[in-house]
Enzyme design. Structure first.
Site, PDB file in Angstrom:
ATOM      1  CG  HIS A 123      -0.985 -33.796  -8.439  1.00 25.37           C
ATOM      2  ND1 HIS A 123      -0.584 -34.952  -9.072  1.00 25.37           N
ATOM      3  CD2 HIS A 123      -1.653 -33.061  -9.363  1.00 25.37           C
ATOM      4  CE1 HIS A 123      -1.002 -34.918 -10.321  1.00 25.37           C
ATOM      5  NE2 HIS A 123      -1.653 -33.782 -10.527  1.00 25.37           N
ATOM      6  CG  ASP A 145      -3.079 -37.586  -8.113  1.00 28.62           C
ATOM      7  OD1 ASP A 145      -2.173 -37.632  -7.273  1.00 28.62           O
ATOM      8  OD2 ASP A 145      -2.879 -37.706  -9.335  1.00 28.62           O
TER       9      ASP A 145
HETATM   10  C1  GRF Z   1       7.213 -32.948  -8.123  1.00 31.82           C
HETATM   11  O1  GRF Z   1       6.791 -32.205  -9.212  1.00 31.82           O
HETATM   12  C2  GRF Z   1       6.026 -33.414  -7.321  1.00 31.82           C
HETATM   13  O2  GRF Z   1       4.947 -32.524  -7.354  1.00 31.82           O
HETATM   14  C3  GRF Z   1       5.649 -34.687  -8.027  1.00 31.82           C
HETATM   15  O3  GRF Z   1       6.871 -35.253  -8.424  1.00 31.82           O
HETATM   16  C4  GRF Z   1       7.864 -34.248  -8.552  1.00 31.82           C
HETATM   17  C5  GRF Z   1       9.017 -34.641  -7.690  1.00 31.82           C
HETATM   18  O4  GRF Z   1      10.147 -33.824  -7.845  1.00 31.82           O
HETATM   19  N1  GRF Z   1       4.844 -35.515  -7.170  1.00 31.82           N
HETATM   20  P1  GRF Z   1      11.347 -33.900  -6.821  1.00 31.82           P
HETATM   21  O5  GRF Z   1      11.891 -35.338  -6.833  1.00 31.82           O
HETATM   22  O6  GRF Z   1      10.865 -33.507  -5.468  1.00 31.82           O
HETATM   23  O7  GRF Z   1      12.376 -32.954  -7.362  1.00 31.82           O
END
Ligand code: GRF
Length: 200
Positions: free
Chosen positions: A111, A152
């Protein structure tokens, strides 16, 4: 003891998937093997990253499957591949209690904030960083946690703080949180969990 077989579930760009794949290639994930990438959208760029690395991918598109049918299909795919750890990396579907139960203690998520702040239903993507900026906090970061039926809310595995700077936009902050926290702590936390699961 065999390495833990990992499935990474994604919906979008897959930069965290990339960080995990890079960690494996660099020898920093010795206790896990990434054997499956699952996406809930044909458009997920994560699929391209999996293909490039020669990792099997399965798509259960949101527009084709209902939520329940999608979960059943994903569970079947995970079972077929004998998955020991489910890694959520930007997966935009909140998993049902039944799904979570099927992989209890074996699902992790990242998160983009310091939980328990700025988490919960509706707190995803840029919304998180918008809320951080609106609150005026000077420090944010990322949290890796086990997934429970509470959005979460599962036990925290790792966290890293990131500075909020004057003039930040949600986009600049999102990028800094990814670069300075997410891409670093997620592979590390996954290795930590794999090592622990191997010892069980
Ligand atoms: C990240 O910011 C992660 O923390 C959240 O979703 C986003 C995913 O980005 N859960 P990516 O697809 O890994 O670039």
């Amino acid at each position: 003891m065999e390495n833990i077989r990992i499935a990474v579930l994604c919906s979008g760009g897959g930069t965290n998937l990339q960080a995990i794949l890079d960690a494996k290639a660099a020898g920093n994930l010795p206790d896990g093997e990434i054997v499956l990438v699952v996406a809930d959208s044909e458009a997920a760029y994560a699929l391209e990253r999996a293909k490039r690395q020669g990792i099997p991918a399965a798509v259960f598109d949101k527009h084709v499957y209902s939520r329940a049918a999608r979960e059943q299909a994903i569970l079947a795919a995970l079972g077929e591949k004998k998955i020991g750890l489910v890694v959520l990396a930007g997966f935009m579907t909140v998993l049902s209690a039944d799904f979570v139960k099927a992989y209890e203690g074996r699902i992790v998520n990242i998160h983009p904030a310091l939980l328990p702040s700025f988490g919960g239903v509706g707190m995803y993507g840029l919304h998180v960083h918008e809320a951080v900026l609106a609150a005026g906090v000077k420090v944010t970061g990322a949290t890796v946690h086990y997934v429970t039926e509470v959005c979460d809310g599962g036990p925290i595995i790792a966290q890293k703080a990131v500075e909020v700077r004057e003039g930040d936009t949600p986009e600049t902050l999102q990028r800094r949180v990814m670069r300075e926290a997410e891409w670093i702590i997620y592979p590390q936390a996954i290795e930590q969990v794999c090592k622990k699961l191997k010892g069980e």
